[in-house]
Design a protein around this motif. Structure first.
Motif, mmCIF file in Angstrom:
data_model
loop_
_atom_site.group_PDB
_atom_site.id
_atom_site.type_symbol
_atom_site.label_atom_id
_atom_site.label_comp_id
_atom_site.label_asym_id
_atom_site.label_seq_id
_atom_site.Cartn_x
_atom_site.Cartn_y
_atom_site.Cartn_z
ATOM 1 N N PRO A 13 -28.573 67.848 -29.372
ATOM 2 C CA PRO A 13 -28.343 66.434 -29.114
ATOM 3 C C PRO A 13 -29.154 65.902 -27.936
ATOM 4 O O PRO A 13 -29.481 66.638 -27.005
ATOM 5 N N SER A 14 -29.458 64.621 -28.023
ATOM 6 C CA SER A 14 -30.115 63.908 -26.948
ATOM 7 C C SER A 14 -29.232 64.014 -25.697
ATOM 8 O O SER A 14 -28.055 63.692 -25.754
ATOM 9 N N GLY A 15 -29.783 64.507 -24.602
ATOM 10 C CA GLY A 15 -29.007 64.676 -23.371
ATOM 11 C C GLY A 15 -28.493 66.101 -23.191
ATOM 12 O O GLY A 15 -27.865 66.413 -22.169
ATOM 13 N N HIS A 77 -32.479 57.652 -34.651
ATOM 14 C CA HIS A 77 -32.042 56.522 -33.805
ATOM 15 C C HIS A 77 -32.909 55.280 -34.022
ATOM 16 O O HIS A 77 -33.308 54.619 -33.067
ATOM 17 N N GLY A 78 -33.270 55.024 -35.275
ATOM 18 C CA GLY A 78 -33.988 53.786 -35.584
ATOM 19 C C GLY A 78 -35.490 53.813 -35.388
ATOM 20 O O GLY A 78 -36.136 52.773 -35.502
ATOM 21 N N ALA A 79 -36.076 54.965 -35.078
ATOM 22 C CA ALA A 79 -37.540 55.054 -34.971
ATOM 23 C C ALA A 79 -38.006 56.285 -35.747
ATOM 24 O O ALA A 79 -37.208 57.168 -36.054
ATOM 25 N N TYR A 80 -39.305 56.311 -36.066
ATOM 26 C CA TYR A 80 -39.849 57.477 -36.771
ATOM 27 C C TYR A 80 -40.444 58.460 -35.773
ATOM 28 O O TYR A 80 -41.056 58.054 -34.781
ATOM 29 N N ASP A 103 -35.612 66.928 -34.103
ATOM 30 C CA ASP A 103 -34.201 66.741 -34.450
ATOM 31 C C ASP A 103 -33.786 67.654 -35.610
ATOM 32 O O ASP A 103 -34.620 68.383 -36.173
ATOM 33 N N LEU A 104 -32.512 67.586 -35.958
ATOM 34 C CA LEU A 104 -31.943 68.445 -37.001
ATOM 35 C C LEU A 104 -32.647 68.290 -38.357
ATOM 36 O O LEU A 104 -32.944 69.278 -39.031
ATOM 37 N N GLN A 105 -32.940 67.031 -38.741
ATOM 38 C CA GLN A 105 -33.606 66.802 -40.033
ATOM 39 C C GLN A 105 -34.964 67.490 -40.061
ATOM 40 O O GLN A 105 -35.347 68.111 -41.058
ATOM 41 N N GLY A 106 -35.684 67.404 -38.932
ATOM 42 C CA GLY A 106 -36.995 68.052 -38.832
ATOM 43 C C GLY A 106 -36.855 69.569 -38.846
ATOM 44 O O GLY A 106 -37.632 70.269 -39.503
ATOM 45 N N ALA A 107 -35.838 70.087 -38.153
ATOM 46 C CA ALA A 107 -35.617 71.545 -38.100
ATOM 47 C C ALA A 107 -35.368 72.075 -39.516
ATOM 48 O O ALA A 107 -35.887 73.126 -39.897
ATOM 49 N N THR A 151 -24.682 60.661 -33.406
ATOM 50 C CA THR A 151 -25.616 61.650 -33.972
ATOM 51 C C THR A 151 -25.300 63.036 -33.423
ATOM 52 O O THR A 151 -25.324 64.026 -34.150
ATOM 53 N N ALA A 152 -24.979 63.096 -32.132
ATOM 54 C CA ALA A 152 -24.702 64.393 -31.475
ATOM 55 C C ALA A 152 -23.556 65.122 -32.168
ATOM 56 O O ALA A 152 -23.626 66.320 -32.416
ATOM 57 N N ARG A 153 -22.508 64.377 -32.511
ATOM 58 C CA ARG A 153 -21.353 65.002 -33.172
ATOM 59 C C ARG A 153 -21.780 65.663 -34.486
ATOM 60 O O ARG A 153 -21.360 66.776 -34.785
ATOM 61 N N LEU A 154 -22.624 64.983 -35.241
ATOM 62 C CA LEU A 154 -23.096 65.530 -36.530
ATOM 63 C C LEU A 154 -23.982 66.749 -36.302
ATOM 64 O O LEU A 154 -23.876 67.760 -37.003
ATOM 65 N N GLU A 155 -24.857 66.635 -35.291
ATOM 66 C CA GLU A 155 -25.783 67.741 -35.011
ATOM 67 C C GLU A 155 -25.015 69.004 -34.613
ATOM 68 O O GLU A 155 -25.335 70.106 -35.055
ATOM 69 N N ILE A 156 -24.001 68.820 -33.779
ATOM 70 C CA ILE A 156 -23.218 69.970 -33.285
ATOM 71 C C ILE A 156 -22.550 70.706 -34.452
ATOM 72 O O ILE A 156 -22.472 71.932 -34.457
#
Ligand code: 5GP
Length: 191
Positions: A13-15, A77-80, A103-107, A151-156
Protein backbone atom coordinates in the motif's frame (compact mmCIF):
# COMPACT_ATOMS: atom_id res chain seq x y z
CA UNK A 1 29.16 -19.55 -13.90
CA UNK A 2 27.23 -17.05 -15.97
CA UNK A 3 25.24 -14.70 -13.78
CA UNK A 4 22.11 -12.97 -14.94
CA UNK A 5 20.10 -10.33 -13.17
CA UNK A 6 16.93 -11.29 -11.40
CA UNK A 7 13.62 -9.45 -11.48
CA UNK A 8 12.17 -8.34 -8.12
CA UNK A 9 8.71 -6.86 -7.79
CA UNK A 10 7.97 -4.79 -4.69
CA UNK A 11 4.35 -3.93 -3.93
CA UNK A 12 2.38 -2.75 -0.96
CA UNK A 13 0.00 0.00 0.00
CA UNK A 14 0.85 3.63 -0.57
CA UNK A 15 2.52 4.81 2.66
CA UNK A 16 3.83 1.34 3.62
CA UNK A 17 7.36 2.68 3.20
CA UNK A 18 8.34 0.95 -0.06
CA UNK A 19 10.19 4.00 -1.35
CA UNK A 20 12.27 4.49 1.80
CA UNK A 21 13.10 0.79 2.09
CA UNK A 22 14.08 0.51 -1.56
CA UNK A 23 16.29 3.58 -1.41
CA UNK A 24 18.18 1.91 1.47
CA UNK A 25 18.44 -1.44 -0.35
CA UNK A 26 19.81 0.30 -3.41
CA UNK A 27 22.46 2.11 -1.42
CA UNK A 28 23.41 -1.09 0.45
CA UNK A 29 23.61 -3.32 -2.64
CA UNK A 30 25.28 -1.94 -5.75
CA UNK A 31 24.00 -4.63 -8.15
CA UNK A 32 20.35 -3.58 -7.88
CA UNK A 33 18.64 -1.05 -10.13
CA UNK A 34 15.19 0.49 -9.76
CA UNK A 35 13.31 1.13 -12.99
CA UNK A 36 11.71 4.49 -13.70
CA UNK A 37 8.04 3.98 -14.63
CA UNK A 38 5.87 6.01 -16.95
CA UNK A 39 2.80 7.71 -15.47
CA UNK A 40 0.04 10.14 -16.35
CA UNK A 41 -0.04 11.41 -12.75
CA UNK A 42 1.05 15.03 -12.34
CA UNK A 43 4.49 15.52 -10.73
CA UNK A 44 4.45 16.32 -6.99
CA UNK A 45 6.52 19.21 -5.67
CA UNK A 46 10.20 18.39 -6.16
CA UNK A 47 9.64 15.49 -8.56
CA UNK A 48 11.54 15.59 -11.83
CA UNK A 49 10.74 14.01 -15.18
CA UNK A 50 12.96 10.97 -15.78
CA UNK A 51 13.93 10.69 -12.08
CA UNK A 52 10.88 9.54 -10.05
CA UNK A 53 8.81 8.88 -13.19
CA UNK A 54 8.53 9.73 -16.84
CA UNK A 55 5.55 12.09 -16.60
CA UNK A 56 3.45 11.66 -19.73
CA UNK A 57 0.18 12.85 -21.22
CA UNK A 58 -2.59 10.25 -21.65
CA UNK A 59 -1.98 10.40 -25.42
CA UNK A 60 1.70 9.50 -25.01
CA UNK A 61 0.83 6.74 -22.53
CA UNK A 62 -1.73 5.29 -24.99
CA UNK A 63 0.97 5.33 -27.62
CA UNK A 64 3.25 3.22 -25.38
CA UNK A 65 0.44 0.68 -24.91
CA UNK A 66 -0.29 0.61 -28.65
CA UNK A 67 3.37 0.14 -29.53
CA UNK A 68 3.68 -2.71 -26.98
CA UNK A 69 6.46 -0.92 -25.12
CA UNK A 70 5.10 -1.65 -21.62
CA UNK A 71 5.85 -4.85 -19.72
CA UNK A 72 2.80 -4.16 -17.54
CA UNK A 73 0.52 -1.23 -16.85
CA UNK A 74 -2.42 -0.36 -14.64
CA UNK A 75 -4.76 2.41 -13.63
CA UNK A 76 -4.00 3.30 -10.00
CA UNK A 77 -5.81 6.00 -8.00
CA UNK A 78 -7.10 7.59 -11.21
CA UNK A 79 -3.84 7.73 -13.19
CA UNK A 80 -2.00 5.31 -15.46
CA UNK A 81 1.32 3.76 -14.46
CA UNK A 82 3.47 1.36 -16.47
CA UNK A 83 6.86 -0.33 -16.64
CA UNK A 84 8.85 0.33 -19.80
CA UNK A 85 10.29 -2.82 -21.35
CA UNK A 86 13.35 -0.79 -22.39
CA UNK A 87 14.15 0.10 -18.74
CA UNK A 88 14.06 -3.53 -17.63
CA UNK A 89 16.10 -4.76 -20.61
CA UNK A 90 18.74 -2.06 -20.12
CA UNK A 91 19.43 -3.05 -16.50
CA UNK A 92 19.27 -6.81 -17.06
CA UNK A 93 21.70 -6.44 -19.97
CA UNK A 94 24.08 -4.63 -17.60
CA UNK A 95 23.93 -7.71 -15.32
CA UNK A 96 21.95 -5.91 -12.64
CA UNK A 97 19.04 -7.19 -10.57
CA UNK A 98 16.00 -5.16 -11.47
CA UNK A 99 13.48 -3.87 -8.94
CA UNK A 100 9.98 -2.81 -9.99
CA UNK A 101 8.00 -0.82 -7.45
CA UNK A 102 4.51 -1.38 -8.79
CA UNK A 103 0.95 -1.97 -7.62
CA UNK A 104 -0.87 -5.27 -7.12
CA UNK A 105 -2.40 -5.32 -10.63
CA UNK A 106 1.07 -4.87 -12.13
CA UNK A 107 2.58 -7.53 -9.82
CA UNK A 108 -0.03 -10.01 -11.04
CA UNK A 109 0.77 -9.24 -14.68
CA UNK A 110 4.49 -9.82 -14.03
CA UNK A 111 3.75 -13.09 -12.20
CA UNK A 112 1.75 -14.31 -15.23
CA UNK A 113 4.36 -13.21 -17.79
CA UNK A 114 7.53 -13.97 -15.87
CA UNK A 115 6.97 -16.71 -13.28
CA UNK A 116 10.65 -16.55 -12.32
CA UNK A 117 10.22 -13.00 -10.91
CA UNK A 118 10.36 -12.69 -7.12
CA UNK A 119 7.38 -10.89 -5.56
CA UNK A 120 7.80 -8.99 -2.29
CA UNK A 121 4.94 -7.39 -0.34
CA UNK A 122 5.66 -4.51 2.06
CA UNK A 123 2.99 -4.57 4.76
CA UNK A 124 2.19 -1.59 7.01
CA UNK A 125 1.75 -2.47 10.71
CA UNK A 126 -1.92 -1.35 10.50
CA UNK A 127 -4.34 0.78 8.50
CA UNK A 128 -4.20 3.41 11.27
CA UNK A 129 -0.41 3.70 10.96
CA UNK A 130 -0.82 3.94 7.20
CA UNK A 131 -3.33 6.76 7.57
CA UNK A 132 -1.07 8.73 9.88
CA UNK A 133 1.95 8.23 7.58
CA UNK A 134 -0.02 9.49 4.58
CA UNK A 135 -1.31 12.47 6.56
CA UNK A 136 2.21 13.33 7.73
CA UNK A 137 3.61 13.01 4.20
CA UNK A 138 1.14 15.71 3.22
CA UNK A 139 1.36 15.02 -0.52
CA UNK A 140 -2.28 13.93 -0.95
CA UNK A 141 -5.61 15.59 -0.18
CA UNK A 142 -7.85 13.96 2.45
CA UNK A 143 -10.02 12.64 -0.40
CA UNK A 144 -6.97 11.05 -2.03
CA UNK A 145 -5.89 9.58 1.32
CA UNK A 146 -9.30 7.95 1.77
CA UNK A 147 -9.02 6.48 -1.73
CA UNK A 148 -5.51 5.15 -1.04
CA UNK A 149 -6.66 3.56 2.24
CA UNK A 150 -9.51 1.81 0.43
CA UNK A 151 -7.02 0.41 -2.10
CA UNK A 152 -4.70 -0.54 0.78
CA UNK A 153 -7.36 -2.74 2.37
CA UNK A 154 -7.79 -4.68 -0.89
CA UNK A 155 -4.04 -4.96 -1.44
CA UNK A 156 -3.46 -6.32 2.07
CA UNK A 157 -5.98 -9.09 1.42
CA UNK A 158 -3.82 -10.25 -1.50
CA UNK A 159 -0.51 -10.37 0.37
CA UNK A 160 -0.42 -14.18 0.30
CA UNK A 161 0.05 -14.10 -3.49
CA UNK A 162 3.59 -12.82 -2.84
CA UNK A 163 6.77 -14.84 -2.22
CA UNK A 164 7.45 -12.98 1.00
CA UNK A 165 5.76 -10.38 3.20
CA UNK A 166 7.86 -7.82 5.09
CA UNK A 167 6.06 -5.89 7.85
CA UNK A 168 7.43 -2.36 7.95
CA UNK A 169 6.93 -1.37 11.58
CA UNK A 170 10.53 -0.65 12.58
CA UNK A 171 12.44 0.53 9.49
CA UNK A 172 15.79 -1.00 10.55
CA UNK A 173 14.23 -4.42 11.18
CA UNK A 174 12.27 -4.35 7.91
CA UNK A 175 15.42 -3.32 6.01
CA UNK A 176 17.45 -6.17 7.53
CA UNK A 177 14.73 -8.68 6.60
CA UNK A 178 14.44 -7.32 3.09
CA UNK A 179 18.21 -7.39 2.50
CA UNK A 180 18.46 -10.92 3.84
CA UNK A 181 15.63 -12.05 1.59
CA UNK A 182 16.95 -10.46 -1.62
CA UNK A 183 20.44 -11.80 -0.95
CA UNK A 184 19.10 -15.32 -0.35
CA UNK A 185 17.17 -15.11 -3.63
CA UNK A 186 20.15 -13.69 -5.44
CA UNK A 187 22.42 -16.47 -4.12
CA UNK A 188 20.13 -19.07 -5.63
CA UNK A 189 20.95 -17.55 -9.01
CA UNK A 190 24.64 -16.80 -8.69
CA UNK A 191 25.46 -19.79 -6.54
P1 5GP B 1 2.66 7.18 -6.43
O1 5GP B 1 1.70 8.01 -7.23
O2 5GP B 1 2.42 7.31 -4.94
O3 5GP B 1 4.09 7.43 -6.82
O4 5GP B 1 2.36 5.65 -6.79
C1 5GP B 1 1.06 5.15 -6.68
C2 5GP B 1 1.05 3.68 -6.92
O5 5GP B 1 1.43 3.35 -8.26
C3 5GP B 1 1.99 2.87 -6.01
O6 5GP B 1 1.28 1.76 -5.49
C4 5GP B 1 3.07 2.41 -6.97
O7 5GP B 1 3.64 1.19 -6.55
C5 5GP B 1 2.29 2.25 -8.25
N1 5GP B 1 3.16 2.25 -9.43
C6 5GP B 1 4.24 3.03 -9.67
N2 5GP B 1 4.79 2.73 -10.85
C7 5GP B 1 4.07 1.72 -11.37
C8 5GP B 1 4.15 0.96 -12.58
O8 5GP B 1 5.02 1.13 -13.42
N3 5GP B 1 3.20 0.00 -12.76
C9 5GP B 1 2.20 -0.26 -11.86
N4 5GP B 1 1.34 -1.24 -12.13
N5 5GP B 1 2.10 0.44 -10.72
C10 5GP B 1 3.01 1.42 -10.47
Amino acid sequence: MVTTGKLFVVSGPSGAGKGTLLARVLSAADNFALTVSATTRKPRKGEKDGVQYYFLSEEKFDELIRDDRLLEWASVHGAYYGTLKSEVKRHLAAGLNVVLEIDLQGARQIRAKMPEAVLIFIMPPSIEVLRSRLEKRGTESSEQITRRLETARLEIQSADEFDTVIVNDDLAVALAQLLQFVHSMHDTVTG
